[in-house]
Write a protein that holds these residues in place. Structure first.
Motif, mmCIF file in Angstrom:
data_model
loop_
_atom_site.group_PDB
_atom_site.id
_atom_site.type_symbol
_atom_site.label_atom_id
_atom_site.label_comp_id
_atom_site.label_asym_id
_atom_site.label_seq_id
_atom_site.Cartn_x
_atom_site.Cartn_y
_atom_site.Cartn_z
ATOM 1 N N CYS A 81 0.743 -1.190 -0.170
ATOM 2 C CA CYS A 81 0.000 0.005 -0.006
ATOM 3 C C CYS A 81 0.838 1.457 -0.032
ATOM 4 N N GLY A 82 2.164 1.164 0.574
ATOM 5 C CA GLY A 82 3.106 2.280 0.507
ATOM 6 C C GLY A 82 2.795 3.031 1.585
ATOM 7 N N ARG A 83 1.616 3.073 2.517
ATOM 8 C CA ARG A 83 1.173 4.134 3.394
ATOM 9 C C ARG A 83 0.938 3.602 4.791
ATOM 10 N N CYS A 84 1.052 2.372 5.014
ATOM 11 C CA CYS A 84 0.564 1.866 6.108
ATOM 12 C C CYS A 84 2.077 1.939 7.039
ATOM 13 N N CYS A 87 4.669 -0.062 5.970
ATOM 14 C CA CYS A 87 5.550 0.474 4.496
ATOM 15 C C CYS A 87 6.254 1.527 4.686
ATOM 16 N N CYS A 95 3.191 -5.534 5.079
ATOM 17 C CA CYS A 95 2.179 -4.671 4.837
ATOM 18 C C CYS A 95 0.963 -5.587 4.918
HETATM 19 ZN ZN LIG Z 1 1.441 -1.145 3.588
#
Ligand SMILES: [Zn+2]
Ligand SMILES: [Zn+2]
Length: 319
Positions: A81-84, A87, A95
């Protein structure tokens, strides 16, 4: 074996013409339905295969890091997701919204596969498709496990299971200067362990537990890739107080002897940074996967061979 259309790519995706794809024991688990309760596969039918190399055949909108014809690889971590919190702290392999190649999205036992451009890796020029494919699962998985085992020169580590991942665990552990004890039930695994520099190979197809423990332990760390609760327990017992056991397979771990301050740590694939490090080490010839090649059409046969213990280290399907 079925004919399927060439998949259509979306924004920030890449179509990869597959050159090679490794055959993993986890592919076999999924195909045989062992992981249905864990929600794997997430869709059916699905194309399995998650250690993929090949060439970029087509670029989706917004992809600028690749061009057509680039040689690339894809690992089990298909996207994140690149946001959690994971990540954002270099632990994207855990993730919670990750997609897994060949388990939640179609993988590499095919002529073409779709990849997320953010999770595609350039292949070093000096690595062929077939030899590079195992780096994308056994390589990164072994690398992550060895990191967690806190090895350095003078440390002793026991490696349980000398298969696709285990043989690369031995290579990385040796690279860190550790003394390796290979533990296996198969003569093939024991021989391979010795070939790769294990100082001792302990055959657990015969004898009893106490006898094995005397030969294996005590070790500073242990690493388990044999899918066996019995061996995970043995690994924990063989490890010194304060030591760490790294586990990369589904097993029951029983009672944790907390008074000895032993630690048990899970390990699953690795981040993009880890993958880049593995590719660099392979390109520098510090590590080398051991593998045999088969044609893609033989996929079912190869899975049967894997099931019956007839594959040495890793099978790679080539196109
Ligand atoms: Zn993530
Ligand atoms: Zn795998």
């Amino acid at each position: 074996m079925e004919e399927v259309p060439i998949p259509i790519i979306g924004r920030r995706q890449v179509l990869v013409k597959v050159g090679a794809c490794g055959v993993c024991r986890s592919n076999l688990h999924m195909i045989e339905g062992d992981w249905v309760e864990k929600g794997v596969p997430a869709k059916s039918p699905i194309v399995p295969g998650h250690e993929v190399t090949g060439k970029v055949a087509e670029l989706g909108e917004g992809v600028d890091a690749f061009k057509e014809g680039d040689r690339v690889g894809i690992q089990p971590l298909w996207s994140t997701c690149g946001r959690c919190e994971f990540c954002l702290t270099g632990r994207e392999n855990i993730c919670l919204s990750k997609q897994i190649t060949g388990e939640t999205v179609d993988g590499g036992f095919a002529e073409y596969m779709v990849a997320d451009a953010n999770h595609v890796y350039h292949l070093p020029d000096n690595l062929q498709d077939a030899e590079a494919a195992p780096l994308f699962c056994p390589g990164i998985t072994a690398y992550g496990a060895v990191k967690k085992a806190e090895l350095r020169a003078g440390k002793r580590v026991a490696v349980f299971g000398v298969g696709g991942v285990g043989h690369m665990v031995i290579e990385f552990a040796r690279l860190n200067g550790a003394d390796v004890i290979a533990v296996s039930r198969s003569s093939r695994g024991l021989d391979l362990g010795k070939e790769l520099g294990a100082s001792e190979a302990v055959d657990i197809s015969k004898g009893d537990r106490e006898d094995w423990l005397k030969r294996i332990g005590p070790v500073d760390s242990s690493i388990v890739f044999a899918p066996s609760t019995e061996l995970a327990e043995l690994a924990m017992r063989a490890t010194k107080p304060g030591g760490v056991t790294v586990i990369g397979v589904f097993v029951e771990i029983g009672t944790l002897p907390f008074v000895e301050e032993k630690r048990v740590v899970g390990s699953v694939v690795g981040s993009r940074q880890d993958m880049a490090e593995v590719l660099k080490l392979a390109s520098d010839r510090k590590i080398r996967p051991v593998y045999e090649e088969f044609e893609l059409e033989k996929a079912n046969e190869v899975l049967k061979m894997l099931k019956t213990g007839r594959i040495r280290a890793r099978a790679v399907l080539v196109l």
